[in-house]
Design a protein around this motif. Structure first.
Motif: not given
Lengths: 147, 136
Positions: A2-5, B50-62, B67-71, B110-113
């Motif tokens: 991700w873009g890092m702030n 908490p604090g992770v929005s939809k666009d900073r979430l990754e769900v991956e199967v390998e 793996t779930i990952e978020g920023e 789905t990602m909510k709150d």
């Protein structure tokens, strides 16, 4: 990925650095002189507090809440955040893990004395209650004009 | 559900995750708390991020590892100094090994709150079937 702030990332490393120092000073098992209102490590919800010249920013990490059930109040420089979260397991399922917090919570955050209880704003986004408490004018660093 | 299914799914912190963590060991990663339950149609995983929005979430199967990952991204003023912090990282990551009867192509997220909900359905042939009993 991700873009890092940079600013954000710096702040979190600042949080991390501070936490490690506290762990070193007091030992990770709990501080002998913890704040009288502080919560046990791992308590729900986790809280971060930051200070800038104009205000204090309090972040309460409480995902999956109905914002209406959140109770944020401030008395003098004590900020209280309370609420209830249910993480119920649906009926007729087999449950393997139940790690998420379920129930009522209340956290009291002691802010520095110059927190202004009359100027507090709170909003809820992405499961984080973000509370901004302005600092009293008198305590802000003032620029003195030199004539 | 069968005992076997439970053992296979019972999500352990997997080798895959340890390897990933070793690769990025310099960064502190938080494990989001999860609820996991199963019914006839599939498995539901609920994770607090908490604090992770939809666009900073990754769900991956390998290789059967989910793996779930978020920023975490929260608005912060400039010149902010930390006074207190329970949360000391901005990254969540956790992995689980999946079992063969799950249909990895049909995972719904789905990602909510700040709460991630994943539904992983079982393949049709593994869903419980009602057997008609004929009485002569």
């Amino acid at each position: 990925m991700w873009g890092m702030n940079l600013l954000e990332s710096d702040l979190f490393s600042e949080f991390d650095r501070m936490r490690r120092e506290m762990d070193q000073i007091f030992g990770a098992g709990g501080t002998p002189a913890a704040g009288i209102r502080s919560a046990a490590a791992g308590a729900f919800p986790p809280v971060n507090v930051g200070a800038s010249p104009e205000r204090f920013d309090v972040y309460v990490f409480a995902p999956g809440m109905d914002p209406g059930s959140l109770d944020v109040s401030m008395q003098n420089h004590l900020l209280t955040v309370a609420g209830q979260r249910s993480a119920e397991t649906p009926e007729g399922v087999q449950s393997y893990r139940r790690e998420r917090f379920d129930g009522e919570f209340r956290r009291v955050i002691t802010l520095p004395e110059d927190a202004d209880p009359d100027r507090v704003e709170a909003r809820y986004q992405d499961g984080v209650v973000h509370i901004q408490v302005q600092r009293r004018e008198s305590s802000r660093p003032r620029r003195i004009e030199v004539h | 559900m069968s005992q076997q299914a439970q053992q296979q799914m019972s999500p352990r912190e997997e080798r895959g995750m340890q390897q990933q963590q070793a690769a990025r060991s310099r960064e502190w990663v938080m494990q989001p708390p999860v609820d996991i339950h199963e019914n006839g149609t599939g498995i539901t995983l609920v994770a607090d991020m908490p604090g992770v929005s939809k666009d900073r979430l990754e769900v991956e199967v390998e290789n059967d590892v989910l793996t779930i990952e978020g920023e975490v991204s929260i608005p912060m003023p400039e010149e902010m100094k930390a006074l207190y912090a329970d949360l000391r990282s901005k990254r969540y990551r956790r992995s689980f090994t999946l079992s063969r009867e799950l249909d990895l192509d049909q995972i719904r997220a789905t990602m909510k709150d700040g709460v991630l909900t994943l539904h992983i359905p079982k393949r049709a042939e593994f869903q419980p079937r009602r057997i008609q009993v004929n009485v002569n």
